[in-house]
Write an enzyme that holds these catalytic residues in place. Structure first.
Site, PDB file in Angstrom:
ATOM      1  N   ASP A  10       0.873  -1.163   0.000  1.00 53.73           N
ATOM      2  CA  ASP A  10       0.000   0.000   0.000  1.00 53.73           C
ATOM      3  C   ASP A  10       0.910   1.213   0.000  1.00 53.73           C
ATOM      4  OD1 ASP A  10      -1.603   2.176   0.626  1.00 53.73           O
ATOM      5  OD2 ASP A  10      -2.776   1.129   2.133  1.00 53.73           O
ATOM      6  N   ASN A  45       2.524   2.875 -10.486  1.00 50.13           N
ATOM      7  CA  ASN A  45       1.229   2.912 -11.168  1.00 50.13           C
ATOM      8  C   ASN A  45       0.062   3.240 -10.243  1.00 50.13           C
ATOM      9  OD1 ASN A  45      -0.843   2.033 -13.333  1.00 50.13           O
ATOM     10  ND2 ASN A  45      -1.252   0.631 -11.634  1.00 50.13           N
ATOM     11  N   TYR A  77      -7.277  15.384  -8.965  1.00 49.50           N
ATOM     12  CA  TYR A  77      -6.499  14.515  -9.842  1.00 49.50           C
ATOM     13  C   TYR A  77      -5.533  15.271 -10.762  1.00 49.50           C
ATOM     14  CZ  TYR A  77      -5.459  10.798 -13.192  1.00 49.50           C
ATOM     15  OH  TYR A  77      -4.820   9.882 -14.000  1.00 49.50           O
ATOM     16  N   LYS A  82      -1.304  15.085 -10.659  1.00 51.24           N
ATOM     17  CA  LYS A  82      -0.485  14.572 -11.754  1.00 51.24           C
ATOM     18  C   LYS A  82       0.507  15.620 -12.255  1.00 51.24           C
ATOM     19  CE  LYS A  82      -2.041  10.376 -11.863  1.00 51.24           C
ATOM     20  NZ  LYS A  82      -1.167   9.250 -11.462  1.00 51.24           N
ATOM     21  N   THR A 122     -11.401   1.047 -17.635  1.00 52.65           N
ATOM     22  CA  THR A 122     -11.077   0.372 -16.388  1.00 52.65           C
ATOM     23  C   THR A 122     -12.019   0.875 -15.301  1.00 52.65           C
ATOM     24  OG1 THR A 122      -9.509   2.064 -15.658  1.00 52.65           O
ATOM     25  CG2 THR A 122      -8.645   0.312 -17.077  1.00 52.65           C
TER      26      THR A 122
END
Length: 246
Positions: A65, A88, A166, A170, A201
């Protein structure tokens, strides 16, 4: 490809029990690498690794984790070799949420996985990577992290709703990638960011438009960067089409 080595080349992929991470693990195993499949959930990781072993890959589950230093350190303690690290694991945070309406703890949670988690895992594993004759680090970013995309009136991202989670995380990950590349260039470690694109996904299942790109298609650029030759680029940001503007 990575140069031939005396022992089997070993890669660790975080967040690899499903989605793009799983496809990265599958592709690296198909290339003959020993793959350590990182997963927060032991059972899910074991099942994913078993599927890839059944397909002929040397894939081993690792409980990891990225927000839990104890699991990262425990995973590192089991390793004697590491040549490729694919960071990832990531979370999206709220899909909709203007910066002015987003609570600080929400942003902190996303950064804890998408940025701090990358720092934690990379730093913990650096001693092993530095011993590799040709180490590679790939940070899985996103085109959503490109400031150029968001400020270009001709790019569709400039028309997306503003968000403090998000895309901001990034962008920070991209800068972290550049800084690692600067530090590790002297060690021969190539560090790059990959933009796999929006893939079908669990990560994108709640988007208000259909996604047809497969996780395997998204994984391709990550695998390419993970197996760069010694004269490959470092400190760069790539997608399938080539260089992504910062």
């Amino acid at each position: 490809m990575l140069p031939d080595m005396t022992d089997r080349t070993t890669a660790l992929v975080t967040g690899a029990n499903k989605g793009i991470g799983y496809e990265v693990a599958a592709a690296l195993a198909a290339k003959g690498l020993t793959v350590l499949l990182g997963s927060r959930d032991r059972t899910r990781g074991e099942r994913a690794a078993a599927r890839l072993r059944a397909a002929g890959g040397d894939v081993r589950p690792v409980v990891l984790d990225v927000t839990d230093p104890a699991t990262v350190e425990a995973a590192a303690a089991t390793l004697t070799r590491l040549d490729v690290l694919v960071n990832n694991a990531g979370i999206s945070g709220p899909l909709h949420g203007l910066p002015s309406a987003t609570a600080a703890p929400t942003v902190r949670e996303v950064f804890e996985t998408n940025v701090i988690g990358v720092l934690l895992v990379t730093n913990t594993l650096l001693p092993l990577l530095r011993r590799s004759p040709a180490a590679r680090i790939v940070n899985v970013s996103s085109g959503a992290g490109s400031l150029a995309h968001h400020t270009d009136p001709d790019h569709y991202m400039s028309g997306l709703p503003a968000s403090a989670t998000y895309p901001v995380s990034k962008t920070a990950l991209n800068q972290l990638t550049v800084q690692y590349a600067k530090e590790l260039r002297k060690d021969g470690i190539l560090v790059n960011a990959a933009a796999p694109g929006a893939c079908a996904t669990d990560f994108t299942k709640d988007l208000p438009f259909p996604i047809t790109r497969t996780a395997a298609e998204g994984a391709a650029i990550i695998v390419k960067l993970a197996t760069l030759p010694p004269d490959g680029p470092t400190g760069c940001f790539f997608d399938d089409a080539g260089s992504v503007p910062w």
